[in-house]
Design a protein around this motif. Structure first.
Motif, PDB file in Angstrom:
ATOM      1  N   HIS A 121       0.837  -1.210   0.000  1.00  0.00           N
ATOM      2  CA  HIS A 121       0.000   0.000   0.000  1.00  0.00           C
ATOM      3  C   HIS A 121       0.867   1.254   0.000  1.00  0.00           C
ATOM      4  N   TYR A 122       1.923   1.245   0.797  1.00  0.00           N
ATOM      5  CA  TYR A 122       2.800   2.415   0.839  1.00  0.00           C
ATOM      6  C   TYR A 122       3.521   2.612  -0.493  1.00  0.00           C
ATOM      7  N   VAL A 123       4.036   1.539  -1.073  1.00  0.00           N
ATOM      8  CA  VAL A 123       4.786   1.647  -2.323  1.00  0.00           C
ATOM      9  C   VAL A 123       3.895   2.193  -3.434  1.00  0.00           C
ATOM     10  N   LYS A 124       2.665   1.713  -3.508  1.00  0.00           N
ATOM     11  CA  LYS A 124       1.753   2.183  -4.553  1.00  0.00           C
ATOM     12  C   LYS A 124       1.435   3.662  -4.383  1.00  0.00           C
ATOM     13  N   ASN A 125       1.126   4.079  -3.172  1.00  0.00           N
ATOM     14  CA  ASN A 125       0.793   5.483  -2.939  1.00  0.00           C
ATOM     15  C   ASN A 125       2.010   6.393  -3.065  1.00  0.00           C
ATOM     16  N   LYS A 126       3.179   5.887  -2.665  1.00  0.00           N
ATOM     17  CA  LYS A 126       4.393   6.701  -2.771  1.00  0.00           C
ATOM     18  C   LYS A 126       4.755   6.938  -4.232  1.00  0.00           C
ATOM     19  N   LEU A 127       4.604   5.933  -5.068  1.00  0.00           N
ATOM     20  CA  LEU A 127       4.878   6.111  -6.487  1.00  0.00           C
ATOM     21  C   LEU A 127       3.920   7.126  -7.109  1.00  0.00           C
ATOM     22  N   LYS A 128       2.684   7.142  -6.645  1.00  0.00           N
ATOM     23  CA  LYS A 128       1.742   8.144  -7.139  1.00  0.00           C
ATOM     24  C   LYS A 128       2.185   9.556  -6.756  1.00  0.00           C
ATOM     25  N   VAL A 129       2.684   9.702  -5.535  1.00  0.00           N
ATOM     26  CA  VAL A 129       3.133  11.026  -5.079  1.00  0.00           C
ATOM     27  C   VAL A 129       4.357  11.475  -5.867  1.00  0.00           C
ATOM     28  N   ILE A 130       5.271  10.540  -6.165  1.00  0.00           N
ATOM     29  CA  ILE A 130       6.502  10.901  -6.876  1.00  0.00           C
ATOM     30  C   ILE A 130       6.228  11.219  -8.342  1.00  0.00           C
ATOM     31  N   LEU A 131       5.450  10.363  -8.990  1.00  0.00           N
ATOM     32  CA  LEU A 131       5.222  10.513 -10.431  1.00  0.00           C
ATOM     33  C   LEU A 131       4.116  11.514 -10.753  1.00  0.00           C
ATOM     34  N   PHE A 132       3.188  11.720  -9.821  1.00  0.00           N
ATOM     35  CA  PHE A 132       2.086  12.665 -10.041  1.00  0.00           C
ATOM     36  C   PHE A 132       1.915  13.557  -8.809  1.00  0.00           C
ATOM     37  N   PRO A 133       2.890  14.404  -8.530  1.00  0.00           N
ATOM     38  CA  PRO A 133       2.787  15.242  -7.322  1.00  0.00           C
ATOM     39  C   PRO A 133       1.665  16.274  -7.406  1.00  0.00           C
ATOM     40  N   PHE A 134       1.200  16.581  -8.617  1.00  0.00           N
ATOM     41  CA  PHE A 134       0.109  17.548  -8.752  1.00  0.00           C
ATOM     42  C   PHE A 134      -1.202  16.985  -8.205  1.00  0.00           C
ATOM     43  N   LEU A 135      -1.327  15.663  -8.190  1.00  0.00           N
ATOM     44  CA  LEU A 135      -2.570  15.040  -7.743  1.00  0.00           C
ATOM     45  C   LEU A 135      -2.593  14.769  -6.244  1.00  0.00           C
ATOM     46  N   HIS A 136      -1.490  15.050  -5.567  1.00  0.00           N
ATOM     47  CA  HIS A 136      -1.421  14.792  -4.129  1.00  0.00           C
ATOM     48  C   HIS A 136      -2.150  15.907  -3.380  1.00  0.00           C
ATOM     49  N   ARG A 137      -3.271  15.559  -2.790  1.00  0.00           N
ATOM     50  CA  ARG A 137      -4.107  16.543  -2.095  1.00  0.00           C
ATOM     51  C   ARG A 137      -3.859  16.599  -0.599  1.00  0.00           C
ATOM     52  N   GLY A 138      -3.091  15.689  -0.088  1.00  0.00           N
ATOM     53  CA  GLY A 138      -2.821  15.682   1.346  1.00  0.00           C
ATOM     54  C   GLY A 138      -1.693  16.630   1.700  1.00  0.00           C
ATOM     55  N   HIS A 139      -1.302  16.608   2.967  1.00  0.00           N
ATOM     56  CA  HIS A 139      -0.205  17.454   3.431  1.00  0.00           C
ATOM     57  C   HIS A 139       1.132  16.804   3.080  1.00  0.00           C
ATOM     58  N   TRP A 140       2.196  17.607   3.158  1.00  0.00           N
ATOM     59  CA  TRP A 140       3.544  17.145   2.830  1.00  0.00           C
ATOM     60  C   TRP A 140       4.414  17.001   4.070  1.00  0.00           C
ATOM     61  N   THR A 141       3.903  17.323   5.229  1.00  0.00           N
ATOM     62  CA  THR A 141       4.691  17.223   6.455  1.00  0.00           C
ATOM     63  C   THR A 141       4.654  15.801   6.991  1.00  0.00           C
ATOM     64  N   ARG A 142       5.699  15.431   7.706  1.00  0.00           N
ATOM     65  CA  ARG A 142       5.798  14.089   8.269  1.00  0.00           C
ATOM     66  C   ARG A 142       5.080  14.012   9.608  1.00  0.00           C
ATOM     67  N   ILE A 143       4.626  12.812   9.937  1.00  0.00           N
ATOM     68  CA  ILE A 143       3.876  12.579  11.166  1.00  0.00           C
ATOM     69  C   ILE A 143       4.850  12.182  12.270  1.00  0.00           C
ATOM     70  N   THR A 144       4.695  12.798  13.429  1.00  0.00           N
ATOM     71  CA  THR A 144       5.558  12.510  14.575  1.00  0.00           C
ATOM     72  C   THR A 144       4.782  11.752  15.646  1.00  0.00           C
ATOM     73  N   GLU A 145       5.528  11.079  16.505  1.00  0.00           N
ATOM     74  CA  GLU A 145       4.968  10.353  17.633  1.00  0.00           C
ATOM     75  C   GLU A 145       5.962  10.390  18.780  1.00  0.00           C
ATOM     76  N   PRO A 146       5.472  10.434  20.041  1.00  0.00           N
ATOM     77  CA  PRO A 146       6.397  10.448  21.184  1.00  0.00           C
ATOM     78  C   PRO A 146       6.988   9.065  21.429  1.00  0.00           C
ATOM     79  N   VAL A 147       8.317   9.015  21.457  1.00  0.00           N
ATOM     80  CA  VAL A 147       9.039   7.767  21.727  1.00  0.00           C
ATOM     81  C   VAL A 147      10.154   8.072  22.714  1.00  0.00           C
ATOM     82  N   GLY A 148      10.054   7.470  23.918  1.00  0.00           N
ATOM     83  CA  GLY A 148      11.099   7.668  24.918  1.00  0.00           C
ATOM     84  C   GLY A 148      11.230   9.102  25.397  1.00  0.00           C
ATOM     85  N   GLY A 149      10.124   9.800  25.504  1.00  0.00           N
ATOM     86  CA  GLY A 149      10.167  11.171  25.987  1.00  0.00           C
ATOM     87  C   GLY A 149      10.550  12.198  24.945  1.00  0.00           C
TER      88      GLY A 149
END
Length: 273
Positions: A78-106
């Motif tokens: 699922h990630y590979v398919k969606n990532k290729l869409k973002v790389i080859l068709f960045p104009f169609l990417h409607r989501g955000h471009w920032t990375r998601i963070t999570e707390p790990v070890g404080g």
């Protein structure tokens, strides 16, 4: 035979010495033991402190510049398919471009690629690079120019192009200030170049005229992808930078894709051309 003068019969007699009474220094021994114990304890604590700080410093620098290699291979279909869409068709990417963070070890840490479409990975770049070399060899074979030496030079040409793209992104970060983006992140983003190149080379083998259209379109899409990525992801990890340089660097990165794609997409025996 020997005449021992003045010696009583029966051999010499030794006079016993009176025992010397030595008073043990209990306080001195106690002080010595306590002092040596304090010295050993202090040296041990100091050594542990030095080793601990050194190991923390090394680990922090490794995670800062190289991160964990296993992180970049946590992908699925699922990630590979969606990532290729973002790389080859960045104009169609409607989501955000920032990375998601999570707390790990404080502390905050980025989620792996399997949970974040904007996270960099090394699976797609390595697979795309291998596919590029294979397609380049097939293209040479169709024109009757295939040889192991030529394929070897094309492999080196791809590595040089990957290195040039990585150097371009790294220099852009360094020119803005103190960038803390891990090196493997930059290598991963630079390696996405070969996804569009694979389409262009494949189109060239099917129909020669489609090569120019695919080369131009994939080069433009890669420029947009890198500009979006550098602006939202990599530049966000730079502490301070001059905003006037920001736009010029993004424009330079976008324009640099055209000569790089043209050079890598030209499949010839002479890898310098």
């Amino acid at each position: 035979m020997y005449n021992n003068v003045g010696m009583p019969p029966g051999g010499p007699q030794l006079h016993p010495q009176p025992p010397t009474s030595s008073q043990p220094n209990l306080f001195g021994n106690a002080f010595n033991a306590a002092g040596s114990g304090l010295i050993r304890g202090g040296l041990g604590a100091y050594g542990e402190k030095i080793l601990g700080s050194s190991s923390e410093y090394v680990q922090s620098n490794i995670s800062r510049y190289f991160s964990d290699p296993q992180y970049y291979f946590q992908v699925n279909d699922h990630y590979v398919k969606n990532k290729l869409k973002v790389i080859l068709f960045p104009f169609l990417h409607r989501g955000h471009w920032t990375r998601i963070t999570e707390p790990v070890g404080g502390r905050l840490s980025y989620k792996p690629p399997i949970y974040d479409i904007n996270a960099p990975d090394l699976y797609i770049p390595l697979m795309a690079f291998g596919t590029y070399v294979v397609l380049a060899g097939i293209s040479l074979g169709l024109h009757g120019k295939f040889s192991p030496e030529a394929l070897n030079w094309l492999f080196i040409k791809g590595l040089v192009g990957w290195f040039m793209q990585t150097g371009l992104l790294k220099v852009a970060l360094l020119s803005l200030g103190t960038g803390e983006a891990p090196l493997l992140d930059i290598i991963a983003y630079a390696g996405y170049t070969f996804t569009g190149l694979c389409l262009a080379v494949c189109g060239r083998m099917i129909w020669s005229y489609s090569y120019y259209f695919l080369m131009l379109s994939t080069c433009l899409c890669m420029a947009v992808f890198l500009v979006k990525t550098m602006k939202r992801v990599l530049f966000a990890e730079v502490r301070s930078y001059d905003s006037s340089k920001h736009h010029y660097l993004l424009l330079f990165i976008a324009l640099a894709q055209f000569p790089l794609f043209t050079w890598l997409g030209n499949i010839t025996v002479n890898w310098l051309i």
